[in-house]
Design an enzyme around this catalytic site. Structure first.
Site, PDB file in Angstrom:
ATOM      1  CG  ASP A  78      -2.069  -0.964   1.085  1.00 46.09           C
ATOM      2  OD1 ASP A  78      -1.835  -2.088   0.642  1.00 46.09           O
ATOM      3  OD2 ASP A  78      -3.200  -0.586   1.432  1.00 46.09           O
ATOM      4  CB  CYS A 119       1.429  -6.449   3.752  1.00 49.81           C
ATOM      5  SG  CYS A 119       3.156  -6.205   4.293  1.00 49.81           S
ATOM      6  CG  ASP A 120      -1.779  -2.750   4.491  1.00 49.95           C
ATOM      7  OD1 ASP A 120      -0.666  -3.148   4.866  1.00 49.95           O
ATOM      8  OD2 ASP A 120      -2.154  -1.590   4.614  1.00 49.95           O
ATOM      9  CE  LYS A 121      -6.133  -2.903   1.673  1.00 56.73           C
ATOM     10  NZ  LYS A 121      -4.880  -2.396   2.226  1.00 56.73           N
ATOM     11  CB  CYS A 191       5.080  -0.475   8.326  1.00 58.52           C
ATOM     12  SG  CYS A 191       5.602  -0.384   6.592  1.00 58.52           S
ATOM     13  CD  GLU A 442      -4.397   2.268   2.713  1.00 58.34           C
ATOM     14  OE1 GLU A 442      -4.662   1.252   3.362  1.00 58.34           O
ATOM     15  OE2 GLU A 442      -3.245   2.725   2.592  1.00 58.34           O
ATOM     16  CB  SER A 468      -2.796   4.321   5.548  1.00 58.81           C
ATOM     17  OG  SER A 468      -1.778   3.671   6.264  1.00 58.81           O
TER      18      SER A 468
END
Length: 552
Positions: A78, A119-121, A191, A442, A468
């Site tokens: 992202d 990670c995110d997705k 992160c 985002e 985010s």
């Protein structure tokens, strides 16, 4: 075994021959076939080290009597996609991940899955696949990145975006920005703040789909590899005992996850993802439940961006088990929920203790008296909007100001950096929802710009896009219905007064019903931004953010 469909009987000589062409033998084919889904790539820092994790997983599978078969999953960053058209793709990639895992698993009749994510997705996409397929599955994350160190304080990658505003106003030089870039992300891992990546890894543990400590052991530590090997061993136990994802992903498991989400101050994206995972598990989950649980569950963890601590600190303080143990004092956790350990949540967290009361606050002295996320309603968001209230400055919990309307994030960022946004304004960024974006980008570039020019305690942002997990400030997203569905946000004009009242859960534009109706009668949708390819198909089929932006 499921895999008997492709390996048992003389009539399966063709599939057996193809398996043998990869280097397998009869003894390998007599064992359960375990898919090891590895989202490694050389682009994303959260995934750059996952080949090492996959190797340990496969050792565990083999040692416990299975045949590991590795295949890939895509993983978008992202942060790299941020601030340009590429950000249209991360949320839609969640569906591609789930669909591709379904295709590989069913097409090859696999007996179980180890899902290696970070990670995110990727984490929600993999959980959606597990819930949909309902074959024995376990989540293994790559772990969080350590925080960086810049000029005497911890930092993270989100600060590089906020620094853009400081450069624009002359508070930071380009040389200082380069130094920050070099220090903000010290190496592999998700992160190190409580962004979407780490939020979802925490929730995977809280709902019982990963082993204890999976969320918080830092990526760099040898313990991360040990955890991976144990997860490989444990999938064989799940196969032997036929423990399935839908045995674990019950309504009470999701309630546990939401309670933990509120306590850790998780990303607003978790609302989208938990709704989507529950949909795949055929569990009825309503967005109202998030607010119900938020009102009774205080935010306990001041993790960046809603505090000064990082994931390494949460690990040191006792991890997710310690958070859940603290929440048992509020009776907010169902201890009887089953998990991938073969034991209950209660068994898993037995003996957990909080080792640092500044990182995991006691319920009597929380960071915030409610959960980290709030759901708002009103004539600007009839079907709901979401805000990370635990990362909002107290003075901005209630804010009234004139709308400054933009239909593209980049235009809003330019206005902020060039000084055209002033104290008291409410930025409205629309046509950035699931359909309108398409892909629900985002708005971190916009929120970071606001912070960078020191307007974070004076300017609010309202959008039908999303944020985010690194976002902080009075930023209200997921406005539903979105502009591209003809929601009221589409008819807001420059100068309209917007009221944001987070404690009372209200989001309103000061227009009477007659004026809203008049504007809606003259409103026409603009042409679709994308007319071909995956995003065009996605836009035609995606639902509202209030339903998790699922595809139908």
């Amino acid at each position: 075994m499921i895999s008997d469909l492709v390996k048992t009987g003389f009539e399966k000589a063709g599939p057996r021959g193809l398996f043998k062409a990869t280097g397998l033998c009869n003894e390998d084919l007599e064992k359960p076939l375990i898919g090891v889904v590895n989202s490694f790539n050389e682009i994303v820092p959260g995934h750059i080290h996952l080949n090492d994790i996959a190797y340990k997983v496969k050792l565990g599978v083999a040692a416990a009597g299975g045949t590991p078969l590795e295949f890939p999953a895509i993983a978008l960053c992202d942060g790299i996609a941020m601030g340009h058209h590429g950000m249209c793709y991360p949320l839609p990639s969640r569906e591609l991940i789930a669909d591709s895992i379904e295709s590989m698993t069913v097409g090859h009749a696999l007996d179980g899955l180890v899902l290696i994510t970070n990670c995110d997705k990727i984490t929600p996409g993999m959980l959606m696949a597990a819930a949909r397929l309902n074959v024995p599955s376990i989540i293994v994350s790559g772990g969080p990145m350590y925080a960086g160190w810049f000029r005497g304080a911890c930092t993270d990658g989100s600060k590089t975006l906020e620094a853009l505003g400081k450069v624009a106003t002359g508070e930071m030089t380009l040389e200082e920005l380069d130094e920050l870039e070099n220090e903000a992300g010290p190496g592999c891992g998700a992160c190190g703040l409580m962004g979407t990546a780490n939020s979802m890894n925490c929730l995977s543990e809280a709902i019982g789909m990963s082993l204890p400590w999976n969320a918080t052991v830092p990526a760099y530590l040898a313990k991360r590899k040990v955890l991976a090997r144990k997860s490989g061993e444990q999938i064989m136990e799940l196969v032997r005992r036929n423990i399935l994802p839908r045995d674990i992903l019950t309504e009470n498991a999701f309630r546990n996850g939401i309670a933990v989400d509120m306590a850790i101050g998780g990303s607003t994206n978790t609302v989208l993802h938990l709704l989507a995972i529950a949909h795949e598990a055929e569990v009825k989950l309503d967005i109202n439940l998030f607010d119900e649980i938020s009102k009774g569950t205080p935010k306990l963890c001041p993790i960046s961006p809603g505090g000064t601590y990082y994931m390494q600190d949460l690990y040191r303080a006792g991890g997710i088990s310690a958070v859940m143990m603290e929440l048992t004092r509020l009776h907010a956790i169902d201890l009887g929920c089953p998990t991938v350990t073969g034991k209950t949540i209660g068994d898993n967290i037995a003996g957990a203790e909080v080792k640092d009361r500044e990182v995991i606050r006691p319920i009597e002295n929380p960071c915030y008296r409610e959960g980290g996320i709030a759901v708002l309603w009103g004539n600007l968001a009839p079907a709901s909007a979401v805000v990370k209230q635990g990362a909002v400055a107290p003075k901005m919990l209630q804010h009234t100001g004139p709308a400054r309307v933009f239909e593209w994030e980049e235009d809003a960022v330019e206005a902020v950096l060039k000084g055209r946004i002033v104290k008291g304004d409410v930025l409205v960024i629309r046509y950035e929802g699931p359909k309108g974006g398409p892909g629900m980008r985002e708005m971190l570039s916009a929120t970071a710009a606001i912070m960078g020019v020191n307007l974070g305690t004076d300017v609010a942002l309202v959008t039908d896009g999303r944020f985010s997990g690194a976002t902080r400030g009075a930023c209200v997203g997921h406005v539903s219905p979105e502009a591209a569905e003809g929601g009221p946000i589409a008819i807001v004009q420059d100068g309209d007064i917007i009221d944001i009242d987070i404690p009372n859960r209200r989001l309103r534009v000061r227009l009477d019903d007659a004026e809203i109706e008049r504007r809606m009668r003259s409103f026409t949708l603009p042409p679709a931004k994308v007319k071909r390819g995956y995003l065009a198909r996605y836009a035609r089929n995606v639902t509202s953010a209030s339903r998790g932006a699922i595809l139908e």
